[in-house]
Enzyme design. Sequence first.
Site, PDB file in Angstrom:
ATOM      1  N   CYS A 114       5.684   5.359  -0.403  1.00 18.79           N
ATOM      2  CA  CYS A 114       4.872   5.444   0.810  1.00 18.79           C
ATOM      3  C   CYS A 114       3.437   5.882   0.547  1.00 18.79           C
ATOM      4  CB  CYS A 114       5.518   6.389   1.812  1.00 18.79           C
ATOM      5  SG  CYS A 114       7.132   5.829   2.405  1.00 18.79           S
ATOM      6  N   HIS A 251      -0.147   8.237   7.212  1.00 15.20           N
ATOM      7  CA  HIS A 251       1.043   7.446   6.932  1.00 15.20           C
ATOM      8  C   HIS A 251       1.979   7.547   8.123  1.00 15.20           C
ATOM      9  CE1 HIS A 251       4.596   5.820   5.226  1.00 15.20           C
ATOM     10  NE2 HIS A 251       5.196   6.991   5.035  1.00 15.20           N
ATOM     11  N   ASN A 281       8.370   3.004   9.774  1.00 11.91           N
ATOM     12  CA  ASN A 281       7.738   3.349   8.496  1.00 11.91           C
ATOM     13  C   ASN A 281       7.705   2.107   7.614  1.00 11.91           C
ATOM     14  OD1 ASN A 281       7.037   4.299   5.964  1.00 11.91           O
ATOM     15  ND2 ASN A 281       8.424   6.045   5.992  1.00 11.91           N
TER      16      ASN A 281
END
Length: 324
Positions: A114, A251, A281
């Site tokens: 990520c 994020h 996500n």
Amino acid sequence: MADCSRLVGFGGYLPEKIVTNQELSQRVDTSDEWIRERTGIKQRHIISGHETCNFMAAAAAQQAMEYAGLTSDDIDAIVVATCTPDQIFPTTAAKVQQILGIKRGFAFDVSSACAGFVFGLSVADNFIRNGQAKNVLLIGSEVYSRILDWSDRRTCVLFGDGAGAVVLSAEEITDTNKQNGILGVYLHTDGHYSDLLYVDGVPGQTGDACLLKMHGQEVFRHAVTKLSEVVEEALIAHHLTHDDIDWLVPHQANLRIITGMGKKLNLPLDRVVATVDRHANTSAASVPLALNEAVRDGRIQKGDLVVIEALGGGLSWGSSIIRL
């Protein structure tokens, strides 16, 4: 004078298929209320048909090039952040180069889960600062649907597929007192926490399937602390305060983490870009997708001071301060 890296192009691609929380509740023991309360997620996009990591990356990159007014002849380098490529090799970046008809330069992938886009940003920025490239395509493209355990409600509800891209271009620094572009990128990794978020194998390896595993509460705890610290590190390095920040583009992992970061920076929620409710996500694609949306809808304007941050498996985390 030396060159700085300016973000001049933005693009994104989300798969056509949308999977809502209600649809997921028919497959696993969960509910729309349970998912929303814990994550803020309402839906996610999942690839189907012709859509692949390569396809999404190229589509997002094409948009970013068009936004920047550049053609394939202008691109010197392609960097793709992904940990879910279509093949082990050739790289996703090489396939993007092929799809877009880019004949020159070089192309490669980076993998930092990520945090991949922030790590890739550092790489692309350094190429420009060192004079190795004038125009760099930086892409985050992920297909997490292929590494999820769809029977595990703790993880399968959190992720989605997608791609985001930016074009970084060299710009001569004429005023060192007010630099534009990427002011700095700040990166960290602590492998002692590598067992908190991982994929349990590689293709061809015997044993368990290659599925994502996560200790959610521990990752959440580290995210809040480490992201706060790395943003403060960036601000201190450039003699900036919370009041100087126009936008936070974090994020997109969990709405509670996003709102918590906004509060720590004393930013009202309307100055924090959140797409997690609609995208879930998307790992390395989440920051560029959020950037693309906020630039294209007019929220983020040229000259704004933007902070981005992300944390992913490794554990790896980083931040960057950018004046658009």
